[in-house]
Design an enzyme around this catalytic site. Structure first.
Site, PDB file in Angstrom:
ATOM      1  N   ASP A 123      -1.945 -29.339  -0.761  1.00  0.00           N
ATOM      2  CA  ASP A 123      -2.759 -28.426  -1.563  1.00  0.00           C
ATOM      3  C   ASP A 123      -1.866 -27.321  -2.099  1.00  0.00           C
ATOM      4  OD1 ASP A 123      -5.195 -29.750  -1.182  1.00  0.00           O
ATOM      5  OD2 ASP A 123      -5.652 -28.631   0.638  1.00  0.00           O
ATOM      6  N   ASP A 141      -8.726 -32.832  -5.701  1.00  0.00           N
ATOM      7  CA  ASP A 141      -9.957 -32.159  -5.298  1.00  0.00           C
ATOM      8  C   ASP A 141     -10.752 -31.714  -6.523  1.00  0.00           C
ATOM      9  OD1 ASP A 141      -9.108 -32.401  -2.638  1.00  0.00           O
ATOM     10  OD2 ASP A 141      -8.223 -30.402  -2.615  1.00  0.00           O
TER      11      ASP A 141
END
Length: 178
Positions: A123, A141
């Site tokens: 991330d 995401d």
């Protein structure tokens, strides 16, 4: 009876490839250029921050000892297969649902790749207001969230609107009644 792929929703699989290229490419750049938790401010509310997520959305189940890696890998695989079947069964003209499914598939595969190769999801997108930070996320995401939102929006479209969109002859092209 087999349908030609170009007439099914699988025609939209090119969008899966676009999501995968953007997601895996951006994660590769982060892995090559950032140390864990290193952060580069880009705007007063946006940083690039390298984080590792062992769980799912918002680090759900991240601290559960490792079994969640395989559980989320299985979930991503099942979701991908189910959505591909749905795309095959739908018409290529059902753009909204096929785009939504392709975005979810692309995101699921991007994060699945991370889980299988790295053991965690990379991330790096960090939005914040003052001291409050939204959980760090990635392009996969984002694609999953946008796809899910499109699925919800599509669920509010009435069957008559869907038929009109799917019908090759729209109202202007229909022959006038005598």
């Amino acid at each position: 009876m087999n349908k030609p792929i170009c007439s099914t929703g699988l025609r939209w699989l090119w969008l899966v490839a676009v999501v995968l290229i953007l997601d895996l490419g951006s994660k590769y750049l982060v892995l090559q250029n950032f140390s864990l938790y290193e952060s580069i401010p880009l705007m007063p509310y946006f940083n690039l921050t390298y984080a590792q997520n062992l769980g799912a959305a918002f680090s759900f189940l991240a601290d559960k000892g490792g079994w969640q890696r395989w559980f989320f890998a299985l979930v991503a695989t099942v979701i991908t297969l189910v959505l591909m079947v749905m795309m095959y069964r739908s018409s290529a003209r059902q753009k909204l649902s096929n785009i939504a499914y392709a975005l979810v598939i692309g995101g699921a595969l991007g994060n699945l790749f991370d889980r299988l190769v790295h053991g965690f999801v990379v991330d790096f997108i960090d939005f914040y207001v003052g001291e409050w930070h939204w959980p760090t996320f990635n392009i996969a995401d984002s694609a999953i969230c946008i796809g899910a939102a499109l699925i919800i929006i599509e669920s509010f479209i009435g069957p008559n609107d869907k038929q009109r969109d799917d019908n090759p002859l729209n109202d202007e092209q229909k022959a006038p009644k005598a």
